[in-house]
Design an enzyme around this catalytic site. Structure first.
Site, PDB file in Angstrom:
ATOM      1  N   ASP A  19       1.017  -1.311   0.037  1.00  0.00           N
ATOM      2  CA  ASP A  19      -0.035  -0.160   0.117  1.00  0.00           C
ATOM      3  C   ASP A  19       0.856   1.430   0.018  1.00  0.00           C
ATOM      4  O   ASP A  19       0.699   2.289  -0.844  1.00  0.00           O
ATOM      5  CB  ASP A  19      -0.980  -0.147   1.172  1.00  0.00           C
ATOM      6  CG  ASP A  19      -1.810   1.189   1.230  1.00  0.00           C
ATOM      7  OD1 ASP A  19      -2.630   1.268   0.563  1.00  0.00           O
ATOM      8  OD2 ASP A  19      -1.635   2.224   2.288  1.00  0.00           O
ATOM      9  N   GLU A  30      -1.539  -5.430  -4.259  1.00  0.00           N
ATOM     10  CA  GLU A  30      -0.557  -4.651  -3.266  1.00  0.00           C
ATOM     11  C   GLU A  30       0.620  -5.679  -2.666  1.00  0.00           C
ATOM     12  O   GLU A  30       1.565  -5.119  -2.551  1.00  0.00           O
ATOM     13  CB  GLU A  30      -1.364  -4.063  -2.173  1.00  0.00           C
ATOM     14  CG  GLU A  30      -2.396  -2.916  -2.680  1.00  0.00           C
ATOM     15  CD  GLU A  30      -3.155  -2.225  -1.374  1.00  0.00           C
ATOM     16  OE1 GLU A  30      -3.337  -1.030  -1.671  1.00  0.00           O
ATOM     17  OE2 GLU A  30      -3.377  -3.013  -0.494  1.00  0.00           O
TER      18      GLU A  30
END
Length: 244
Positions: A52, A124
């Protein structure tokens, strides 16, 4: 579990892993480990956390290069168009990530390979795996490969940052409906509120997003909904229905 061949996935990513274990870990959902406790594998949640941050930095860099006149708040709203569950799920689906996920039987039976949340998390995690395998430059190259074509589609005409206006115009032109914004959640003390907002078009939920103000949440949701409309993609399935 037998070793899998990841060559097609690596080709789509544009990156070949030196440590295949990192790649494998990025694809392991915790439901798989619940049923294979002796596998010696690790789920992808920690990689998701790191990915992220890597994604936010890399996409932020690309957007700053593409749109040099935008201010900080405008850059944040623009980045939200690409760094959110729905948009990441689209990228992961284009990569075919669902094919390689390690899932428990329950997730398998309930369509886990197509769930936006699982796909986005794996996307991610894959970026974090690249980062750990070869450093930030390699991870940036992968993000650039996956996201730059989308980012290059952004224009900067007057009023560019008014996503709500753009969404209304686009929705009326393509769907014949106007967007409706609904606050579905509100948390925190008065001095530090967080709001969740959904945007619906023609009764369908096109985006769900949050922010420190209703305005910020609405603009973030509008940016995400605009992504799906302009890409001519159907909105992700959102089982949490809007209030009547």
């Amino acid at each position: 579990m037998e070793s899998r061949g990841y060559e097609r996935l690596e080709a789509k990513l544009g990156y070949s892993f030196k440590d295949k274990k990192l790649l494998e870990t990025a694809l392991v959902h915790k439901s798989y480990l619940n049923e294979h406790k002796q596998s010696g594998m690790t789920d992808n949640e920690r990689l998701e956390f790191l990915g992220d941050a890597v994604l936010a930095l890399a996409v932020g860099h690309l957007i700053m290069q593409r749109l040099p006149k935008l201010r900080e708040g405008e850059l944040s709203m623009t980045r939200a168009t690409f760094v959110n569950e729905q948009a990441l799920a689209v990228v992961a689906a284009d990569l075919g990530v669902g094919e390689w996920l390690y899932l428990g039987k329950g997730e398998e039976q309930t369509g886990g390979r197509r769930k936006p949340s699982l796909l986005a998390n794996a996307c991610e995690a894959l970026l974090a795996a690249v980062y750990l395998d070869a450093g930030y430059d390699a991870a940036f190259d992968v993000v650039k490969r996956l996201f730059l074509p989308r980012i290059l589609g952004i224009e900067e005409p007057p009023g560019f940052t008014d996503f709500k206006t753009r969404l209304q115009e686009t929705a009326q032109a393509l769907v014949g409906e106007v967007p409706r914004y609904t606050v579905t959640g509100e948390w925190g003390p008065d001095h530090d509120k967080f709001f969740e907002v959904i945007v619906t078009i023609g009764g369908k939920v096109y985006a769900r997003s949050g922010g420190r103000s209703k305005r910020e949440a609405e603009h973030s949701a509008a940016a995400t909904a605009l992504f799906f409309l302009e890409a001519e993609r159907p909105p992700p399935v959102d089982k949490r229905q809007p209030p009547a």
